[in-house]
Design a protein around this motif. Structure first.
Motif, mmCIF file in Angstrom:
data_model
loop_
_atom_site.group_PDB
_atom_site.id
_atom_site.type_symbol
_atom_site.label_atom_id
_atom_site.label_comp_id
_atom_site.label_asym_id
_atom_site.label_seq_id
_atom_site.Cartn_x
_atom_site.Cartn_y
_atom_site.Cartn_z
ATOM 1 N N VAL A 91 1.254 -1.685 0.286
ATOM 2 C CA VAL A 91 0.350 -0.176 0.040
ATOM 3 C C VAL A 91 0.965 0.970 -0.324
ATOM 4 O O VAL A 91 0.637 2.624 -0.839
ATOM 5 C CB VAL A 91 -0.455 0.133 1.062
ATOM 6 C CG1 VAL A 91 -1.506 1.218 1.112
ATOM 7 C CG2 VAL A 91 -2.029 -1.273 1.277
ATOM 8 N N ASP A 92 2.193 1.462 0.329
ATOM 9 C CA ASP A 92 2.579 2.574 0.561
ATOM 10 C C ASP A 92 3.125 2.439 -0.724
ATOM 11 O O ASP A 92 3.992 3.703 -0.753
ATOM 12 C CB ASP A 92 3.568 2.353 2.071
ATOM 13 C CG ASP A 92 4.653 3.480 1.887
ATOM 14 O OD1 ASP A 92 3.640 4.215 1.965
ATOM 15 O OD2 ASP A 92 5.867 3.126 3.113
ATOM 16 N N LEU A 93 4.002 1.528 -1.057
ATOM 17 C CA LEU A 93 4.766 1.566 -2.861
ATOM 18 C C LEU A 93 3.290 2.082 -3.163
ATOM 19 O O LEU A 93 3.770 2.197 -4.924
ATOM 20 C CB LEU A 93 4.742 0.249 -2.581
ATOM 21 C CG LEU A 93 6.403 -0.295 -1.914
ATOM 22 C CD1 LEU A 93 6.895 -1.100 -2.318
ATOM 23 C CD2 LEU A 93 7.262 1.638 -2.101
ATOM 24 N N ASP A 94 2.189 2.523 -3.235
ATOM 25 C CA ASP A 94 0.929 2.537 -4.585
ATOM 26 C C ASP A 94 1.135 1.725 -5.442
ATOM 27 O O ASP A 94 1.392 1.804 -6.945
ATOM 28 C CB ASP A 94 1.418 3.352 -5.043
ATOM 29 C CG ASP A 94 1.719 4.850 -3.973
ATOM 30 O OD1 ASP A 94 0.432 4.784 -3.299
ATOM 31 O OD2 ASP A 94 1.936 5.911 -4.505
ATOM 32 N N ALA A 95 0.829 0.005 -4.866
ATOM 33 C CA ALA A 95 0.675 -1.114 -5.480
ATOM 34 C C ALA A 95 -1.035 -0.909 -5.779
ATOM 35 O O ALA A 95 -1.745 0.321 -5.529
ATOM 36 C CB ALA A 95 1.200 -2.895 -5.292
ATOM 37 N N PRO A 96 -0.902 -1.417 -7.293
ATOM 38 C CA PRO A 96 -2.528 -1.945 -7.901
ATOM 39 C C PRO A 96 -3.169 -2.063 -7.308
ATOM 40 O O PRO A 96 -2.846 -3.196 -6.584
ATOM 41 C CB PRO A 96 -2.046 -1.895 -9.268
ATOM 42 C CG PRO A 96 -0.729 -2.298 -9.496
ATOM 43 C CD PRO A 96 -0.383 -1.620 -9.064
ATOM 44 N N ASP A 97 -4.885 -2.342 -7.599
ATOM 45 C CA ASP A 97 -5.433 -3.621 -6.989
ATOM 46 C C ASP A 97 -5.276 -4.796 -6.460
ATOM 47 O O ASP A 97 -5.238 -6.077 -5.692
ATOM 48 C CB ASP A 97 -7.116 -3.079 -6.883
ATOM 49 C CG ASP A 97 -7.130 -1.585 -6.379
ATOM 50 O OD1 ASP A 97 -6.326 -1.229 -5.240
ATOM 51 O OD2 ASP A 97 -8.216 -0.881 -6.765
#
Length: 631
Positions: free
Chosen positions: A168-174
């Protein structure tokens, strides 16, 4: 004996890279996957592992000595899935240390998915964040493998939550956040998707790879013009340079006429002399390799990492692999000390320069530039260990050289001078917390997080943001402050404005004022002056650093003075020598220890520290000049 290669359709190919923080079990897992694939008998594996029951994939001498992976390697195993279909899995083992991140970045282009290994106790660590970010940038979806769940202090479910928070912190896709989780013990060779239903083998991991790692590309890419990108290089005395990589499009065939496109866009035509595919840990000669598979190509010399082998009639280059820039540099120079030429075979600047040029061909994170004089080279790398491994390899090959103090590389960003900032993670006993905080406070570190991994561990977990230059010399001081119990890891975060001055080495050094063999008599007389780096009988020379002073400032001493041969003797005097045990200094310890006016002399048999100016008069003259300039 050569093995026949199992041919599978493109939909049954799986290219998977294994990524993790250092010492989380990547290479051990790869070895167990190779073993359980059934390709080798036990005695064959023991022979491949050096007869020591070591790790097969750690084939380099330095890798086996240090217990780390330095070079990325790949192998291929066949697996018959539960549905009865046979799949070929190309496994890519990557380094876990932050200094060898360049190896990780270039081989990720060969993969279609990743196995993210995380220690069941330590959880995500600095290098975990680095390699995961690189894999997400390339659109690779990870399978999370929580390794070492058989540890008595393991906390697997908490670690899974920490991996989710990191994504989540690395802005990973859903779709990446909905990752597959496998619990495993690589050492014992088992894996399971549910800890309540343990397994006795790695079949659940094989099934997860087959089910969750996508095939390399659509099958119709085999009909497109050839595109093959070089991600690794090997060398053979018989055939020269061997290009290793992945066929991104088309089909590459033996004796095919192809175009080689370098990083400048220049195109040259060559013939494929030999085509090698991977089967197990070996290379098997084949006639063709289709899109999505990995192979090695012979006959392309000269060729470099990142070059594209394309169709001769329709040459189209693939994007060149971008690797992060170095953060550290040091000066390599010819060894001009009194003992030059005693141990080594390669002494001249020409030989050192040629060796560095050869290293550039495969070490994508390294940079070499001319120094202030013709005898010096400015060598830049990712960190102390990255450059230290290069120096150690050169030393073992018979080179003699001197290197200066490592310096961080500053950048101008929007007109502001910036320096590299690292994330530092320290695990230490609770009673050592104040010592660690005091040590890092002097080095302009900022605490980000603090807590306990588990209530019963007795260890406290701390995370800091710290300038990269503050890390030089920190490891030895940290171990001293915590009685050897601290565990340190760090990785690059980015660049920020320069934080200010840092404290220099608090204690001076002891410098020899004569050349000769150190004697127990002279070391005994200097017992209370400090700690020595040389033993009685070792050869020393004028200007060599022979020990650490017990107070600030350098001290010139005579360590070669012998006892006068007279007939006057004091009873028992010779039996009461007080020669202290010497401090053993490794190559990395020497590089961290020296100051700007000092050098590390490296030869095949010895590692010494010395002053850049050997004569005391020359050093005094230089200090007066520096003082005059400041005034």
């Amino acid at each position: 004996m050569a093995r026949s290669r199992i041919v599978v359709p493109p939909s049954h190919l799986r290219n998977v890279a294994i990524i993790a923080h250092v010492d989380h079990g990547k290479t051990t897992l790869v070895d167990k996957l190779v073993y359980q694939s059934g390709l080798y008998r036990n005695e064959e594996l023991d022979k491949l592992a050096g007869g020591q029951h070591g790790l097969i994939m750690d084939s380099n001498d330095l890798e086996r000595e240090r217990g780390i992976t330095i070079l990325a390697k790949n192998c291929a195993v066949a697996y018959q899935a539960a549905d009865g279909e046979t799949y070929r899995i190309n496994l890519i083992d990557t380094p876990g240390h932050a200094d060898f991140g360049g190896e990780v970045e270039r081989v990720l282009n060969m993969a279609s998915g990743t196995l993210l290994l995380v220690d069941a106790y330590e959880g995500p660590m600095p290098q975990t964040r680095f390699v995961l970010q690189k894999s997400l940038d390339r659109g690779l979806k990870p399978i999370v493998v929580v390794n070492k769940v058989d540890r008595p202090d393991s906390r697997p479910q908490e670690v899974v939550n920490e991996v989710f928070d990191l994504l989540v912190d690395l802005d990973a896709p859903d779709d990446v956040l909905d990752f597959q989780v496998i619990f495993a013990s690589a050492r014992d060779g088992w894996a399971t998707a549910d800890l309540a239903n343990p397994s006795s083998n790695l079949v659940p991991l094989f099934e997860a790879i087959v089910g969750h790692v996508p095939p390399p590309d659509k099958a119709d890419r085999a009909r497109e013009p050839l595109q093959f990108q070089v991600t690794s290089l090997d060398y053979s005395e018989f055939v020269g340079r061997i290009a290793i990589g992945r066929v991104h499009a088309g089909v590459i065939k033996k004796r095919q006429r192809v175009a080689v496109i370098d990083h400048l866009g220049e195109v040259t035509r060559k013939n494929v002399v030999q085509l090698l595919a991977f089967e197990g840990l070996e290379r098997v000669e084949v006639d063709e390799v289709a899109a999505g598979d990995l192979c090695a190509v012979v006959g392309m010399e000269p060729i470099e990492i990142g070059d594209t082998i394309a169709d001769a009639d329709e040459p189209h280059a693939l994007p060149h692999t971008r690797v992060d820039e170095p953060t550290l540099h040091m000066m390599f120079r010819v060894n001009d000390g009194p003992f030059s030429g005693r141990d080594g075979k390669f002494l001249t600047s020409r030989q050192i320069g040629e060796r560095l040029e050869r290293e550039l061909r495969s070490n994508v994170a390294l940079r070499v530039a001319p120094g202030p004089t013709q005898e010096q080279f400015r060598v830049s790398g990712r960190g102390m260990m990255h450059l230290g491994i290069l120096i150690e390899n050169m030393r073992r090959e018979g080179f003699e050289l001197c290197v200066g103090k490592p310096q961080v590389i500053y950048r101008e960003i929007d007109g502001v001078r910036c320096e590299p900032i690292e994330q530092l993670v320290v695990d230490c006993p609770d009673d050592c917390q104040s010592s660690v905080m005091a040590l890092l406070g002097d080095r302009r570190a900022e605490m980000v997080k603090m807590g306990h991994r588990s209530a019963t561990s007795g260890f406290i977990h701390m995370e800091f943001r710290i300038p990269a230059r503050s890390l030089m010399g920190l490891r030895s001081r940290m171990l001293n402050a915590t009685k050897g119990q601290a565990i340190m890891h760090h990785t690059l975060l980015g660049y920020e404005p320069v934080k200010g001055e840092l404290p220099k080495r608090q204690l001076g050094v002891l410098i020899s004022n004569e050349s000769g063999s150190a004697t127990a008599y002279s070391l005994d007389a200097l017992y209370d002056r400090g700690i020595f780096f040389v033993r009685p009988g070792e050869d020393c020379y004028l200007g060599q650093i022979v020990g650490e002073n017990c107070r600030a400032g350098d001290l010139v001493v005579n360590v070669v003075r012998g006892k006068q041969l007279t007939n006057v003797r004091a009873s028992g005097k010779d039996d009461n020598a007080k020669v202290r045990p010497v401090r053993e200094m490794s190559l990395e310890a020497c590089l961290e220890y020296i100051e700007d006016d000092e050098l590390v002399e490296i030869t095949p048999k010895n590692i010494r520290m010395r002053k850049a100016l050997l004569s005391e008069n020359d050093r005094k003259r230089e200090s007066r000049k520096a003082a005059a300039v400041e005034v």
